[in-house]
Every structure is written in C-alpha cells, then in structure tokens.
Design an enzyme around this catalytic site. Sequence first.
Site, mmCIF file in Angstrom:
data_model
loop_
_atom_site.group_PDB
_atom_site.id
_atom_site.type_symbol
_atom_site.label_atom_id
_atom_site.label_comp_id
_atom_site.label_asym_id
_atom_site.label_seq_id
_atom_site.Cartn_x
_atom_site.Cartn_y
_atom_site.Cartn_z
ATOM 1 C CG HIS A 1 -2.195 -12.318 0.585
ATOM 2 N ND1 HIS A 1 -2.599 -13.079 -0.493
ATOM 3 C CD2 HIS A 1 -3.155 -11.395 0.757
ATOM 4 C CE1 HIS A 1 -3.746 -12.612 -0.953
ATOM 5 N NE2 HIS A 1 -4.110 -11.590 -0.209
ATOM 6 C CG ASP A 2 -5.931 -13.578 2.081
ATOM 7 O OD1 ASP A 2 -5.484 -12.508 2.556
ATOM 8 O OD2 ASP A 2 -6.565 -13.633 1.016
ATOM 9 C CG ASP B 1 -9.374 -9.474 -4.073
ATOM 10 O OD1 ASP B 1 -8.547 -10.110 -3.425
ATOM 11 O OD2 ASP B 1 -10.279 -8.801 -3.564
ATOM 12 C CG ASP C 1 -4.094 -9.268 -6.391
ATOM 13 O OD1 ASP C 1 -5.317 -9.382 -6.567
ATOM 14 O OD2 ASP C 1 -3.465 -9.875 -5.507
ATOM 15 C CD GLU D 1 -9.453 -14.402 -3.025
ATOM 16 O OE1 GLU D 1 -8.966 -14.618 -1.910
ATOM 17 O OE2 GLU D 1 -9.936 -13.299 -3.336
ATOM 18 C CG ASP E 1 10.849 -0.583 -2.027
ATOM 19 O OD1 ASP E 1 11.543 -1.445 -2.603
ATOM 20 O OD2 ASP E 1 11.302 0.205 -1.165
HETATM 21 C C1 NOJ Z 1 -9.085 -11.459 -0.895
HETATM 22 C C2 NOJ Z 1 -7.682 -11.016 -0.639
HETATM 23 O O1 NOJ Z 1 -6.818 -12.090 -0.876
HETATM 24 C C3 NOJ Z 1 -7.635 -10.504 0.774
HETATM 25 O O2 NOJ Z 1 -6.322 -10.256 1.207
HETATM 26 C C4 NOJ Z 1 -8.486 -9.269 0.848
HETATM 27 O O3 NOJ Z 1 -8.560 -8.839 2.187
HETATM 28 C C5 NOJ Z 1 -9.910 -9.519 0.342
HETATM 29 N N1 NOJ Z 1 -9.938 -10.311 -0.863
HETATM 30 C C6 NOJ Z 1 -10.616 -8.228 0.041
HETATM 31 O O4 NOJ Z 1 -10.063 -7.627 -1.109
#
Ligand code: NOJ
Length: 573
Positions: free
Chosen positions: A345-346, A217, A110, A272, A41
């Site tokens: 994180h992806d 994003d 973000d 992104e 948090d």
């Molecule tokens: C990119 C983000 O980094 C990812 O974590 C997310 O699932 C998708 N965009 C959809 O918002």
Amino acid sequence: MTAEHPWSGPASRPDGWWRSAVVYQIYPRSFQDSDGDGVGDIPGITSRLDYLAELGVDVIWLSPVYRSPQVDNGYDISDYLDIDPLFGSLDHLDELITEAHARGLKLMMDLVVNHTSDQHLWFIASRNPDSFKRDWYFWRRARPGHEPGTSGAEPDDRPAAFAPSAWTYDPATREYYLGIFSPGQPDLNWENPEVRQAIYEMMRWWVARGVDGFRMDVINLISKPGELTSGAPIQDPPACRQIATGPRLHEFLAEMNREVGLDEQNLITVGEMPGSTLEVAQRVTDPARHELNMVFTFEHVELDNTSASKWDLAELSLPTLKDNLAHWQYGLADAGWNSLYLDNHDQPRAVSRFGDDSPEHRVNSAKTLATVLHLHKGTPFVYQGEEFGMTNAPLTEIGHYLDVESLNYHALAVAGGTAEEQVLRSLARKGRDHARTPVQWDDSRHAGFTAGTPWMPVNPNYSEINADAARRDPRSVFAHFQQLIRLRHTNEVVQEGRFELLLRNHEQIWAFTRTLGDQTLLVVANCSSIPAEIPLASLPDLDGAELMLGTHAPANASVLGPWESRVLLQTAH
Ligand code: NOJ
C-alpha cells in the site's frame, strides 16, 4: 470470541508453518465496500474470502481497521481495542476471523505501536504534565535560547515524514511532542516499561481473539537514539532516517516475543523496517534470538531514488535490482528468513514500476515479475490487485492525490522552489495513491467496489483489467499466481532450496537456481520488452529438465520472448 476449531488456534500453526505460506495484503478502505458509503469495510472483506481461497493464499494481512481519525488512513490509531465504525465493528471482525479460519486462511493484524493517534486516550492524558502518562510520549522544551512556539524553536530540525517538522508545539504547556510521521501520530516512548506492558497486554488480547500474528509497522523505530531518550537538549540533529534501530531494539523485540508468547504460539511476525540493513535483519530473524520471523527491507524499493528521498527519481537497471535481492538471499541463507515483496500500500504498482504496463506487455510482465519474486526463498506477499495485474492510475494533477504523504511533499517542494511539473512527475512515478485506488472486481460501475461513490476514483482501465475477467481466463495473471502459490505449497525446492544468482550482469535476463538435495530448479526470465538470447553456455546443463511453469509456450529453446519466463526442474539421477 472465536471458538477453538482444528483450523484455528495454536494447533493450526505447526512450527515454521509460515515458511511455506503466501500472504495476501488487504488495504481495507480500497478492497470491497458492503454498505455503499464508498469506503471498503470488514463485511466486504468477508464477502470476498472465497476469492482469496480460490487464489490459494494462506494468510491475510489486514492493514489497520482500528478506531482512528484517519489522518494516515488508519496508521494513526486512537483505540487499539476497537474497530473504526468506517470499517464495521468487533462483531464483524470476529466473523471475519471465523470465516477466514473456516477456509483455512489465517489473519495477521497490522500492529502500529511506534506511535498512536493524537486522539488516543494515552496521548490525551499525556498532554497533562502532571499525569504519569506524560512520559509515555516524547515531550521536550524549546531549543535553548529560543522563545517556545516561535519559528526555529523546535527541539531539533528533524522533519516529519508527512509534515515540515517532527515536533509539534503545545501552547498549553509550552513544550513540543515528537511525531516523526505527522503531528497526528505522536511517537510512543518505549523506554517507559508501562508503555511496553500496555502494548503487550493489547497484543495478548488480540491473540486471544483469534488472530494468527502481526505485521509490525515501522517496528525498528521503537527504540530511539540516545539524544532523544536522554531528555537533554538535542545537539546536532541527525537526519530523520537515523532515528531507526536504536540501541534497545533487539531487547524490546525479544521482550515482546516473550511477553506475548509470539514464538511459543507460532504466531507469524513480520517487522516493517525502513532503512534497516541486512545485518539488522540477520539478528532480528535469527530463530535462536526469538525476535521476529521476517522483516520488510526497503533496499530494493529505494533503488530508483538518487537520494534518501523517494521523490528524487533514478533509472533502475536490472543488474542493480537482482543483485540487491541476491544480497538478501545470501545473507539470510543459513539463519533468518526473507520476506518477498514488490507491491504494497506504500508503493506504486509493481507492473508499472518494474514491468511494462502497456497493453502489449502488461500480462506477461506481471507474470514474469511474480515468477521471479515467488521463486526466491522466503515468504511471498501479494498486494490486492497485484494478482491480476492492476496498474498505476493516471494521476496527472495535484487534485488527483489524496494521500497525506503526497500532499505534504507537493506543498513543501513547490514552496521550496521545485517546479510543479517535476513534483508531479515524481508523484506520478512514486505516489502511494497508485496502490490505493479501489480493487477492480468486474466491469460494472465503479468496478464492483461500491454501490456508492468511491472515496478514491477507480482506475479507468477497470473494464479491461479486473478480477472477474482474469478468473475466467486460464492464461491470465490470476491463473499464473495460482500456479506459483501451488508450487510454493507443494514443492520443497521452492520452499527451502538454496539460492544462487546466475548471469549477474545480464541487462535483460534474471536467472537463478534453487537447489535442494538432488533437485535443481532453474528460473530464467526476460525482464525486458524485447527478445533476449539465452546464454546457454553460462547456465547449468539442465538436459531432460521438466518445464514446471512458463509464461509462453516455448517457441525457441535459446530465445526468450519479451517478458517470457520459464521455470525448469531437474532431478539428478
Ligand atoms: C508504514 C506504513 O506502511 C505507512 O502506510 C504509514 O504511513 C507509516 N508506516 C506510518 O505509520
């Protein structure tokens, strides 16, 4: 609201400040829990700001903390102007901004505006065909000749990223809406000027609150191709990825920049852009066009796929990887700017994916990967835990996975006849879950992440690999990151030097120079777990060069040990 301190607001953001900055990404749910509910948090983040200041980074990129049903862990926003109670409150966020600024850290939010949550009031209004908000999303009739709601009646065959179809049927109106990620993430219709103005207004509100910029994003998906925007029945459905970079992308980004005052206030902006090419990035990041400062390319993190699907595993050779980074270095050398990342994180953990996470080589491979990345030209991004070499987790059965993408892939692939074993192999290599295990702060219960039960189990290697141990060891990955960050801040060659790739086809050594004025910096890195002979004759003669940074005490001038890297600087006399 944060007061105007000298360390916040436009005065703290001189022109181009982000060109010498290092960004640290926080995935809030897994960073630090403060209230024992097992989920990280905002107060937890605030309590760790001194750690970030000690590491030396400049900017925090905060993955979404807005109100959200958490279908995609916050990348599905139901209220852009509020904080999800899971993470705290607006007061907590204000406190985070103030405390970050007081330590010279900036905050990048973000911004998820390609889509909202299906629980957002805008979408709820849009469900009513008589509402003026109907057009804020993409509603379409069933495919001609098909009964709405029946199998195969979707307007086209496009799959969603995390669901079988990008179209969700609404029985009340007998129409479908578009959600290219999942049904819980309906796509906003950027063709509608009211949508764009509502987003710009929201962004101005956050800037007024004290944030220093935005990570946007999937921003190259906001302009959709003609077959979606025309409203006519869709012929020949294109593949999902081709939805990117529609005809109005540059127009929308330039308008956003103008309307929010992004460049005017020197806010940091990172787009992104999955599937985007160098040519798109050149246009987007050319300062003269006033769109964005930099983009996240996906090319280098898709080299270990055999197809557009990340789950089709391919072996990656070093020449392929270094060539791709070089392609972007050369392409953005004169105008525009690179972002530099291996982890986020992806993505699975970089040390497990590109390095060697065995006990013998983990530390040196994490250091060497960081050396190579941070000494390219651009803005480096550090993902939580990368700075002390966190690894992939032992996720071996489907019950270990929680991510919507992993679960959807597993369900569809197994139903489609792919062997369970193969699906699990792909998940173990590429699943996003690896990046989302809690940060390993120390060797106490649950690695000091929470006093409760963590929402996702901590990687069992936490008693060995944790921030506390790394901070106390002058030879740790953490200490190495500190040095790299210091170099970025203090050395102009690191910031602005011209890049040149050397030994392009060498299978083990990643070597390049950065040159500015009369100074040349040479990076030589052994990206393998066996020693590598340095082909000295093929490298510039750096006689008398100073060793700025190395992973090992150099034992032999012409051989690099496993995962050994050296950074040398020579000034011409
Ligand atoms: C990119 C983000 O980094 C990812 O974590 C997310 O699932 C998708 N965009 C959809 O918002």
